[in-house]
Design an enzyme around this catalytic site. Structure first.
Site, PDB file in Angstrom:
ATOM      1  N   ASP A  10       1.186  -0.686  -0.018  1.00 12.30           N
ATOM      2  CA  ASP A  10      -0.035   0.118  -0.241  1.00 12.30           C
ATOM      3  C   ASP A  10       0.831   0.858  -0.043  1.00 12.30           C
ATOM      4  O   ASP A  10       2.150   1.522   0.586  1.00 12.30           O
ATOM      5  CB  ASP A  10      -0.932   0.014   1.507  1.00 12.30           C
ATOM      6  CG  ASP A  10      -1.582   0.956   1.416  1.00 12.30           C
ATOM      7  OD1 ASP A  10      -2.560   1.746   1.428  1.00 12.30           O
ATOM      8  OD2 ASP A  10      -1.406   1.903   2.237  1.00 12.30           O
ATOM      9  N   GLU A 106      -2.552   0.271  -3.805  1.00  7.30           N
ATOM     10  CA  GLU A 106      -2.756  -1.655  -3.165  1.00  7.30           C
ATOM     11  C   GLU A 106      -2.607  -2.141  -4.322  1.00  7.30           C
ATOM     12  O   GLU A 106      -3.095  -2.556  -5.306  1.00  7.30           O
ATOM     13  CB  GLU A 106      -4.216  -1.270  -2.358  1.00  7.30           C
ATOM     14  CG  GLU A 106      -4.193  -0.791  -1.334  1.00  7.30           C
ATOM     15  CD  GLU A 106      -5.192  -1.478  -0.536  1.00  7.30           C
ATOM     16  OE1 GLU A 106      -5.050  -1.384   0.240  1.00  7.30           O
ATOM     17  OE2 GLU A 106      -6.263  -0.611  -0.343  1.00  7.30           O
TER      18      GLU A 106
END
Length: 418
Positions: A10, A106
């Site tokens: 992320d 992500e």
């Protein structure tokens, strides 16, 4: 079969981090991404400094500035963010060919087969973090687990809160680290589901995980009805970290529909003729997308949210066409028919159009009364002009009216500025 090693990586404060990397003078300042010209617009991202002063994602720009008077609000550049996301994908692909985008910031990686070349999981994670930061200026957090659900949970609940930004969650520590967390921190559990769990006396993730599946299903049925067995099994498996789904390279799936919508300033869209201008623009874009994907559809759906400031309503209606199409005038005729029939007369705050019942456009039904092949050729030529010179290269005259939004949308990606 050996246990898999999966990462969920992320990008921290992704949009804001990119802006700070591009403008070194903002390094030590609170920065948020939004439209500085619209105080009622929303904050798309905030850097850690801004978050430390109370600024949150999705709040109004005006509210954020009130909390943090020194906040620097930067207009979003969606095209840049997409390009950097793609660059990050290419970096991940240096370590494994199994890379699955989950969102713009992500991505899942299955590095099971790469460890013999690059080292232990934590070592690989640190190497990727360094490459991403050097290449993009974005600091990344890495959740590691034997399943996608555990990797995602490790990132969201643990890696994001640690200075090193890396955390491993597996069957060895799931009971110690994950199960004590409140149930609302379980993946895909929102406020409504949290209330159901609390009423059942299930306050932590472990309360769900420690139950036998049959017992949990019986509780769910009492709370939510007889159709809750599938939900019960999903949440029970999630609490235990069970997830057999593989990391699938790429994001392309078979299209079920092609749609587009637009949020509107309701006070400007009180008249049918103004609403019709926007609907036609949406139809043009949907048909262009359908042709790009090589499909046509036989079902047209129109949705509209209406409000007069005190009352609100919504309608969503669809109509079946005589034959599949991706031609603008055919889809527009059906869409306008639905709007005129079901619009209540209140100002419209959001309008959407969807083309469903998709089929391959390589075979088309000819008619005696219209040269559909010629019309298709003209529309494909228009598509090529827009692809080469931009969406604003060819527009209908109606888009030049004050009610038109196509010119504004041509400068945006996903509703935000490029």
């Amino acid at each position: 079969m050996s246990e898999r090693t999966i990462f969920l990586i992320d990008g921290q404060s992704f949009y804001a981090s990119i802006e700070k990397a591009a403008r070194p003078e903002l390094r030590d300042k609170p920065v948020a991404v939004g439209d500085p010209a619209r105080r009622n617009g929303i904050i798309l991202a905030a850097c850690p400094i801004a978050k430390g002063k109370g600024v949150t994602t999705a709040e109004r720009v005006g509210e954020a500035l009130a909390k943090c008077p020194g906040l620097v609000v930067v207009r979003p550049r969606m095209g840049t963010y997409i390009q950097i996301s793609l660059l990050m994908t290419r970096i991940y692909e240096m370590y494994t060919d199994q890379v699955e985008p989950y969102s713009i910031d992500e991505q899942f990686l299955d590095v099971t087969g790469s460890l013999s070349n690059f080292g232990a999981p934590a070592e690989v994670a640190r190497s990727i973090q360094q490459q991403i930061q050097l290449s993009t200026g974005v600091w990344s957090r890495v959740g590691i687990g034997p399943t996608k659900i555990l990797a995602k949970t490790a990132t969201d609940n643990f890696a994001k809160k640690r200075p090193e930004g890396v955390f491993t969650l597996n069957q060895e520590n799931i009971e110690r680290d994950l199960w004590p967390l409140p149930v609302h921190q379980m993946f895909m559990v929102g406020s409504r589901m949290t209330r159901h769990f609390v009423r059942m006396g299930l306050n932590t993730i472990g309360d769900v995980a420690r139950l036998e599946l049959g017992d949990f299903k019986r509780r769910m049925r009492r709370e939510m009805g007889k159709q809750s067995d599938i939900q019960a099994e999903y949440y029970w498996q999630t609490a235990r970290g069970i997830d057999p789904s593989p990391v699938v390279a790429g994001i392309r799936k078979k299209l079920k529909s092609v749609g587009h919508g637009k949020a509107l300033r309701a006070h400007l869209y009180r008249k049918l003729e103004d609403i019709e201008v926007v609907l036609l623009e949406l139809v043009i874009e949907v048909c262009r997308r359908a042709r790009r994907h090589g499909v046509m559809g036989d079902t047209v759906h129109v949705g509209a949210s209406e409000t007069d400031g005190t009352r609100s309503s919504y309608f969503g209606r669809q109509i079946k066409l005589q034959q599949p199409t991706a031609l603008t005038h055919e889809v527009a005729a059906a869409a306008l028919k639905l709007l005129r029939e079901y619009w209540s007369g209140m100002p419209v705050a959001r309008l959407s159009i969807t083309l469903g019942g998709l089929a391959d456009d390589s075979v088309d039904q000819l008619t005696l009364f219209e040269d559909r092949t010629k019309v298709t050729s003209i529309e494909r030529t228009t598509d090529r002009l827009k692809d080469r010179y931009g969406p604003a290269a060819v527009m209908r005259a109606s888009s030049m009216l004050e009610s038109g939004v196509a010119r504004e949308r041509a400068e945006q990606i996903g509703g935000h500025y490029k």
